[in-house]
Scaffold this motif. Structure first.
Motif, short mmCIF file in Angstrom:
data_model
loop_
_atom_site.label_atom_id
_atom_site.label_comp_id
_atom_site.label_asym_id
_atom_site.label_seq_id
_atom_site.Cartn_x
_atom_site.Cartn_y
_atom_site.Cartn_z
N GLU A 129 0.56 -1.46 0.60
CA GLU A 129 -0.19 -0.02 0.18
C GLU A 129 0.99 1.47 0.05
N GLN A 130 2.19 1.14 0.99
CA GLN A 130 2.72 2.49 0.94
C GLN A 130 3.76 2.31 -0.94
N ARG A 131 4.14 2.10 -1.44
CA ARG A 131 4.49 1.25 -2.64
C ARG A 131 3.23 2.25 -3.62
N TYR A 132 2.66 1.93 -3.42
CA TYR A 132 1.25 2.40 -4.47
C TYR A 132 1.42 3.61 -3.99
N ILE A 133 1.48 4.01 -2.65
CA ILE A 133 0.94 5.77 -2.29
C ILE A 133 2.03 6.16 -3.34
N THR A 134 3.39 5.64 -2.80
CA THR A 134 4.66 6.64 -4.03
C THR A 134 4.24 6.31 -5.44
N GLU A 135 3.96 5.63 -5.64
CA GLU A 135 3.56 5.87 -7.33
C GLU A 135 3.44 6.62 -7.65
N GLN A 136 1.87 7.21 -6.70
CA GLN A 136 0.86 8.30 -7.45
C GLN A 136 1.68 9.56 -7.39
N GLN A 137 2.69 9.13 -6.72
CA GLN A 137 3.68 10.85 -6.92
C GLN A 137 3.93 11.10 -7.69
N ASP A 138 4.35 10.09 -8.95
CA ASP A 138 5.72 10.11 -9.59
C ASP A 138 4.83 9.86 -10.67
N PRO A 139 4.98 10.52 -12.39
CA PRO A 139 4.36 10.68 -12.94
C PRO A 139 4.02 9.23 -13.83
N LEU A 140 5.59 8.66 -14.20
CA LEU A 140 6.27 7.70 -14.29
C LEU A 140 5.58 6.53 -14.41
N THR A 141 4.96 5.99 -12.93
CA THR A 141 4.65 5.04 -12.30
C THR A 141 3.13 5.26 -11.73
N LEU B 123 -3.45 12.81 -8.18
CA LEU B 123 -2.43 12.89 -9.29
C LEU B 123 -1.15 12.97 -8.75
N PRO B 124 -0.02 12.94 -9.54
CA PRO B 124 1.33 13.91 -9.32
C PRO B 124 0.95 14.55 -8.32
N LEU B 125 2.23 14.89 -8.01
CA LEU B 125 2.55 16.43 -6.98
C LEU B 125 0.84 16.44 -5.57
N ASN B 126 0.61 15.54 -5.76
CA ASN B 126 -0.64 15.33 -4.86
C ASN B 126 -0.65 15.35 -2.88
N HIS B 127 1.33 15.45 -3.31
CA HIS B 127 2.38 15.33 -1.67
C HIS B 127 2.45 17.06 -1.02
N ILE B 128 2.22 18.25 -2.33
CA ILE B 128 2.32 18.90 -2.81
C ILE B 128 1.16 19.53 -1.49
N GLU B 129 1.68 20.82 -0.40
CA GLU B 129 0.45 21.51 -0.44
C GLU B 129 0.04 22.39 -0.68
N ARG B 130 -2.06 22.49 -1.52
CA ARG B 130 -2.04 23.05 -1.97
C ARG B 130 -2.97 24.07 -2.20
N THR B 131 -3.70 24.98 -2.83
CA THR B 131 -5.22 26.05 -2.80
C THR B 131 -5.85 25.64 -4.46
N TYR B 132 -6.64 25.39 -4.87
CA TYR B 132 -7.11 25.77 -5.62
C TYR B 132 -8.43 27.24 -6.04
N GLN B 133 -8.36 27.66 -7.31
CA GLN B 133 -9.54 28.52 -7.23
C GLN B 133 -9.97 27.93 -8.87
N LEU B 134 -11.35 27.95 -9.08
CA LEU B 134 -12.76 27.98 -10.77
C LEU B 134 -12.50 29.09 -10.41
N TYR B 135 -12.54 29.10 -11.95
CA TYR B 135 -13.00 30.01 -12.69
C TYR B 135 -13.68 29.40 -13.79
N SER B 136 -15.17 29.22 -13.71
CA SER B 136 -16.08 28.11 -14.14
C SER B 136 -16.55 29.33 -15.33
N ASP B 137 -17.15 30.78 -15.34
CA ASP B 137 -16.79 31.07 -16.67
C ASP B 137 -16.08 31.70 -17.44
N GLN B 138 -14.51 31.51 -17.17
CA GLN B 138 -13.39 31.09 -18.13
C GLN B 138 -13.00 29.76 -18.27
#
Length: 190
Positions: free
Chosen positions: A34-46, A73-88
């Motif tokens: 399970e840990q290996r799978y989680i790690t693989e999900q952070q890399d676009p190659l795996t 998706l990859p980079l999921n381990h990095i803290e982030r915020t989102y903003q959606l601009y639906s009209d654009q």
């Protein structure tokens, strides 16, 4: 009576042995997988594209769906915020880290992968802004589709995805050329 006691002892020894195997080998092996799978999900190659197909949507305005997609998706381990601009028809992802801190190659591989996945899975998403603390990128559906020469949703078959998207990202020259073609709007943040 002796036969009964002998059967009980054999069953007890088998039970203890089975318990030891489960606790000492099966459970740790499962946790390691399970840990290996989680790690693989952070890399676009795996990364396992099949894991995100459930987030396919006609509309980009569903914040919960978008959050679950980007979080898978990859980079999921990095803290982030989102903003959606639906009209654009634009999504903005603000990463709380630097490109230089993550590594430019990993970032560019991941952005190519993530943008392709997002455009393939969200039908009306046209632009994604990936903003890092030191560098920002803008990627458009039109540039991604021009790069691949197809409508990106046609890439979602797992074998097609692996050969046309994922395996290509292991080639440094491919990543450089693709970055120039679809990450052309990169600029330094203030």
């Amino acid at each position: 009576m002796k036969t009964r006691n002998m059967i009980i002892m054999v069953l007890l020894v088998l039970g203890i042995g089975l318990f030891a195997v489960v606790q000492g080998w099966i459970i740790p092996q499962k946790e390691q997988n399970e840990q290996r799978y989680i790690t693989e999900q952070q890399d676009p190659l795996t990364h396992d594209i099949g894991n995100v197909l459930k987030f396919k949507s006609k509309y980009m305005g569903d914040f919960s769906n978008f959050d679950h997609l980007i979080s898978s998706l990859p980079l999921n381990h990095i803290e982030r915020t989102y903003q959606l601009y639906s009209d654009q028809l634009t999504a903005q992802i603000n990463y709380k880290d630097t490109v230089s801190g993550i590594g430019r190659t990993m970032v560019e591989q991941s952005l190519i992968y993530n943008a392709t996945a997002a455009f393939a899975l969200i039908d009306n998403l046209n632009t994604i802004n990936f903003d890092f603390m030191d560098l920002d990128y803008q990627v458009t559906r039109q540039d991604v589709e021009s790069w691949y020469g197809v409508t990106v949703s046609t890439l979602l078959d797992e074998d097609t995805w692996r050969t046309k998207v994922q395996e290509q990202l292991d080639d440094e020259e491919y990543v450089l050329n693709c970055s120039k073609a679809i990450l052309i709007n990169a600029y330094f943040s203030d």
